[in-house]
Design a protein around this motif. Sequence first.
Motif, mmCIF file in Angstrom:
data_model
loop_
_atom_site.group_PDB
_atom_site.id
_atom_site.type_symbol
_atom_site.label_atom_id
_atom_site.label_comp_id
_atom_site.label_asym_id
_atom_site.label_seq_id
_atom_site.Cartn_x
_atom_site.Cartn_y
_atom_site.Cartn_z
ATOM 1 N N SER A 302 1.014 -1.304 0.003
ATOM 2 C CA SER A 302 -0.156 -0.055 -0.032
ATOM 3 C C SER A 302 0.977 1.131 0.065
ATOM 4 N N VAL A 303 1.918 1.412 -0.963
ATOM 5 C CA VAL A 303 2.602 2.524 -1.160
ATOM 6 C C VAL A 303 2.178 3.395 -2.045
ATOM 7 N N PRO A 304 1.730 4.764 -1.686
ATOM 8 C CA PRO A 304 1.145 5.791 -2.650
ATOM 9 C C PRO A 304 2.061 6.063 -3.715
ATOM 10 N N ALA A 305 1.515 6.579 -4.885
ATOM 11 C CA ALA A 305 2.284 6.614 -6.098
ATOM 12 C C ALA A 305 3.343 7.760 -5.673
ATOM 13 N N SER A 306 3.012 8.730 -4.910
ATOM 14 C CA SER A 306 4.130 9.776 -4.854
ATOM 15 C C SER A 306 5.090 9.251 -3.930
ATOM 16 N N VAL A 307 4.966 8.243 -3.128
ATOM 17 C CA VAL A 307 6.072 7.662 -2.465
ATOM 18 C C VAL A 307 6.995 6.764 -3.292
ATOM 19 N N ARG A 308 6.347 6.023 -4.174
ATOM 20 C CA ARG A 308 7.005 5.149 -5.354
ATOM 21 C C ARG A 308 7.980 5.855 -6.045
ATOM 22 N N THR A 309 7.466 7.310 -6.642
ATOM 23 C CA THR A 309 8.233 7.843 -7.439
ATOM 24 C C THR A 309 9.487 8.633 -6.640
ATOM 25 N N GLY A 324 10.462 -4.206 -6.123
ATOM 26 C CA GLY A 324 9.236 -3.766 -5.372
ATOM 27 C C GLY A 324 8.905 -2.334 -5.534
ATOM 28 N N PRO A 325 8.190 -1.547 -4.600
ATOM 29 C CA PRO A 325 7.460 -2.034 -3.282
ATOM 30 C C PRO A 325 6.260 -2.929 -3.486
ATOM 31 N N ASN A 326 5.678 -3.567 -2.530
ATOM 32 C CA ASN A 326 4.575 -4.241 -2.515
ATOM 33 C C ASN A 326 4.690 -5.711 -3.167
ATOM 34 N N GLY A 327 5.924 -6.197 -2.779
ATOM 35 C CA GLY A 327 6.004 -7.816 -3.327
ATOM 36 C C GLY A 327 6.438 -8.657 -2.101
ATOM 37 N N LEU A 328 6.223 -9.819 -2.703
ATOM 38 C CA LEU A 328 6.675 -10.818 -1.465
ATOM 39 C C LEU A 328 8.184 -11.173 -1.119
ATOM 40 N N GLY A 329 9.079 -10.486 -1.930
ATOM 41 C CA GLY A 329 10.498 -10.628 -1.675
ATOM 42 C C GLY A 329 11.390 -11.233 -2.727
ATOM 43 N N ILE A 330 12.474 -11.723 -2.411
ATOM 44 C CA ILE A 330 13.433 -12.264 -3.430
ATOM 45 C C ILE A 330 13.849 -13.540 -2.927
ATOM 46 N N SER A 379 16.153 -18.560 -8.750
ATOM 47 C CA SER A 379 16.190 -17.119 -8.542
ATOM 48 C C SER A 379 14.568 -16.940 -8.643
ATOM 49 N N PHE A 380 14.320 -16.076 -7.644
ATOM 50 C CA PHE A 380 12.884 -15.580 -7.549
ATOM 51 C C PHE A 380 12.772 -14.232 -7.386
ATOM 52 N N ALA A 381 11.959 -13.546 -8.161
ATOM 53 C CA ALA A 381 11.783 -12.076 -7.623
ATOM 54 C C ALA A 381 10.366 -11.589 -7.712
ATOM 55 N N SER A 382 9.787 -11.027 -6.657
ATOM 56 C CA SER A 382 8.146 -10.720 -6.643
ATOM 57 C C SER A 382 8.467 -8.719 -6.798
ATOM 58 N N LEU A 383 8.207 -8.641 -8.104
ATOM 59 C CA LEU A 383 8.446 -7.202 -8.433
ATOM 60 C C LEU A 383 7.394 -6.364 -7.981
ATOM 61 N N GLY A 384 6.338 -6.727 -7.633
ATOM 62 C CA GLY A 384 5.347 -5.964 -6.948
ATOM 63 C C GLY A 384 4.863 -4.699 -7.994
ATOM 64 N N ASP A 385 5.271 -3.372 -7.531
ATOM 65 C CA ASP A 385 4.783 -2.294 -8.304
ATOM 66 C C ASP A 385 5.650 -2.029 -9.249
ATOM 67 N N LYS A 386 6.955 -2.692 -9.451
ATOM 68 C CA LYS A 386 7.929 -2.599 -10.381
ATOM 69 C C LYS A 386 8.451 -0.830 -10.521
#
Length: 901
Positions: A302-309, A324-330, A379-386
Motif C-alpha cells: 500500500s505504497v502511494p504513487a508519490s512515495v514510489r516516485t 518492489g515495493p509491494n512484493g513478496l521478496g526475493i 532465483s525468484f523476484a516478486s516485482l510488486g509495483d515495479k
Amino acid sequence: MTGTLPTAQPPALAKEAVHALLTDGTTVSLRPTTPKDLDGLNAMFAALSPESLRMRFFASGSAAGRSAAQRLCDPHPDRIALVVVAHHGQDEEIIGEGEAWRLRADADAAEVGFTVAEGHRGLGIGTLLLEHLAGAARTAGIRTFVAETLSENLAMKRVIASAGLHHSATFEHGGTVFHEIDLTEDDAYLEVVADREFAASAASLEPLFRPRAVAVVGAGRNPGGVGRAILDHLLAAGFDRPLFVVNPHADQIAGVPCAHTVDLLPDRIDLAILAVPADGLVEAAIACGRHGIRALTAVTSSVPASVRTTLKAVCRRYGMRLVGPNGLGIASFGTGISMDATFGPHTPLGGTAGIGVQSGGVGIAILDHLSRLGIGAGSFASLGDKADVSGNDLLAWWSADPATELVLLHLESFGNPRKFARYARRVARSKPVLAVAAGRSAAGSRAAASHTAAAVTPGITREALYRQAGVVATRSVAELIEAAALLRTGRLPTGRRVAVVSNAGGTGVLAADSCAEAGLTVPEFSTALRERLSALLGPAASCANPVDAGAGADAAALRGAVETVAVSGEVDAVLLLLVPTALAELPPTLAVEARTGPLPVVAVLVDQAAGVETVMGADGRFMPCYGDAETAVRALSHACDYAEWLRRPGGEVPRLPDARSQDAARLISLFLAAHPEGGWLPPDRAADLLACYGIRCARLVLAADEQTALTAADVWDGPVALKAYWPELVHKSDVGGVLLGLSGPDEVRAGWRRLHDKFGERLSGVVVQEMAADGVELLAGVDSDAIFGPLVAFGIGGTVTDLAADRAYRLAPLTGADADELVHATRAARMLAGYRGRPGGDIGQVRDVLSRLALLAAEQTCVAEAEINPLIATPDGVTAADFRIRVEPRTPTDPYLRRLR
C-alpha cells in the motif's frame, strides 16, 4: 555553421535525465547540457592529461578544454550536446560529454565527438554517449555521423568499431582518420546494443541475487510481522553470509546481530530488505544509499504513487537497484548461496527455474508447485509495483546465469514491451520462457473506428508479443506449471505427430480427440509398424493409432510398445495412458524407464489427481505424469509450439531502400500542423503516405466538384468507382457510399449526383478511383498502442471481414519470418493458394506489403490506425483498393535505446 535542427534535443531527454547502466552495473544519468554545467565540464577537462586533451581537441593546452566547456553550455539549434553524470549521494560529477553538429543546413550528416573523464574509462561511457547521440540525431533527421580523429586515438576507434553501426574509415596524410558512421538501426546493431544492456543489467543485479551481506530493516523482536518472517526464512534456508538486522530496540534478534540504525551497520552490505511502513520507506532508502548499500527489496505494501516516485528517485541518486515495493521478496539458490528473503508460508526448494512475478500470491503458488515437482527455484523476484527492476532486467540475469534452465513469468504490465520481446527472444533461444497471459479480458481504452483497431484487445496484443518472442503463453498458473514440467525434461518434439498408447481403448480414443482439438495429429501407422506392435502385444491388441494394448498388458509389453513407436520415425511424441487394473501391475515409473531417445513421452495416470506430478526413474531422470489426457495434451501442444519456434529461422527486418521515410514524416507533419488534434488523412494523402513505403494503391482523385470527377474518370482507360468522402465516414459500404464499375461521362455524372442527393452537405468530396482487378480480397491493418507499439493485422477482407473473423496479429516491425507466419496463420492463405478453381494471389507480394505497412507504422509513430481493406491480390501483384489512415500527435521514442525505466 548555419541552419537549424528540427529537434535540437531528443524528446526523451528534453525535460529530465535518462538513467542508464554502465558495464559494471553502476547507474549514471544522461541529459542535455545547460549553462549550469560549466563548472563541472571545466573540472572534467582540467583533469584530463595533456595526451587526452590532444586526442580530443588536437591541442594540448588547457584553453581548448575551457573553450569546449563554454561551447557545450551555450544552447545552439545546430548542436546536440549531452553529459553523463555520476551521482555520489547529493553530489554530482560530470564524467563524460558528447556533441553532434550538423554539417550544414541542408545536410543529413553531423560531426560527432565525445570525452570520457580520467579514471572512468573502460566502463562503456563512450559507447553509451554514442548510442544516445545517435538516437537524438535520428529524431532530428540526421542519418550519418562523421568523426575526425588522430590515428593513435585507439579509444575512439574502439568505441566506433564496437558500437554495432556500419562505419568506414579513410586515412589522410598527417595522421588523421575520417570516420563515417551510418546511424541506421538494423537488427545487427540492436543485437549489439542488447548484448551491452544484458551484461550491464546482469551486473547490476549481482547485489540482489548474490549479495555479500544482507540487512533486514524492520524485523521485529517477536515472531509475526513481515520483517521477522523474512529473517526467519533467511535462517531456515541456511543463509551463511553475513546477516544483520536494523531495529532500534534490540541488540540481537533470533541470534542475528542488530544495529539500531542503518548508519551503524558494518560496511560492504550489498542488499537491504526494507520491511518498514510506507511513511518511513523513503527515509530508510536514503539511509541505505548513504551507507553504500547497492540494492533494495521493499516489501512494504500500500505504497502511494508519490512515495514510489520519490523512492525511485532516491535509488537513482544513490545508484541502487530496487525490487518492489509491494512484493513478496526475493530468493536465490545456487552455487555458494541459499537465500530465501520472502515471507511465504514455506521455504521454497532450490532448483533451476528463474521466476518473476508481480503478484505475491501468484509467486507463492508457483514456488509451492515447483517445490512439489522437484524443479525448484534458482532465483525468484516478486516485482510488486515495479518501481525499478522489471521483467527485462530479470531476463538479462537469467540469460547470464548458467544454472537457470527455464524461466517462468507472471507480468501484469510491461514498461517497454518491444524491448521485452527482443530480450525474451534471446533467452528463449537457449532456455524455455513461459508466461501466464494475465489481463486478457480488459476492453480497449478507446473507441476505434477501423476493423483492425476495433478487434484488438489486450489479450490479442499480449499473445502477439509472446508468440513472436518464443514465449510459451499459458492461460493460468496451473497450465504454466503443467507446461513447465514437460519442458523441464529438455525433450522437445520434432513435429506434431503423436502416438497414443494405452491399456484401455476408451481412454486412448478420448486422448486422440484431445490431440486433434489441440492441433496435434494422431497419424495412422504403417503396415510394418502395426505388424511389429502386433507381434509384441498379441493378436487381441489394437495396433492402429491409438494403440490399445489391452487391460492385461503388463509393464514390459507397454514399455516395448512405447519404444517400438518411438524409434519408428512415424511419430514425434508418445502419449502413454495407464489405467490401473487387477490384471497387471503398472509402476508409475514406466514412462521414465522406456528408452525413447530424444522423443518426449508424456504419461497419463488416470488414477492420479488432476494436474501434474513427477516421478523419478532409477537413473535419476524426472518425468511429468498428468492426471488426465486433456491436461497432458495441452502441455505437449505447448512443447510443440516452442519446438516449432526454435526451428523457425530468426530472420531480420527487411531493409527497404526505396522507402521514403522523410517524405512520409513531412506529409504527416503538414497534416498535423493543420489539424493539431490529429484525424483521418484525406484519401489522396493516405495514398501518398502508402506510396512513400512502396505500397501500390489503385489510382484516385479526390474531387470537390462534378467537373473534376468527370475529368479524372476520363484519364483512366476503364471503369471507375465513386466513393463518398467526409472525414468521419469510415465504413462507406454500410451507408451506400460506394458505386462501382461506372463507365463513360454519363454514368460518372449520374453517380456523382446520386451521391450528392443522398448525403447532401455532409459530403466533403467524392473519390474517383480506377477499378482494381478482381482477386482475393484481404485486410491488412495496423493499430498502434501507446505502450506496445504498432500491431499488424492480416486476414480475409472485403465487406465480409467482420463476418469471417479471420485475423492474425504480430507486432511491428516484422521480420521476413514474421510476415510469412502472419499470412499462413489465417484461412486467407488457402485463398491465396487458389481455392476451388479460383485463381489465387501472389503470396510473396502480400508478405512484402505487410512488411512495408509494418515499417511505416514502426517509423511513423504518429500513425494511430491504418487499414487497407480490401487489399486485392492476384497472381500478377497486389493493390490497395481502399484504405484509411488516422494520425495523432505523438512524441517519438526509441524503444531500444539503453535506459532504465
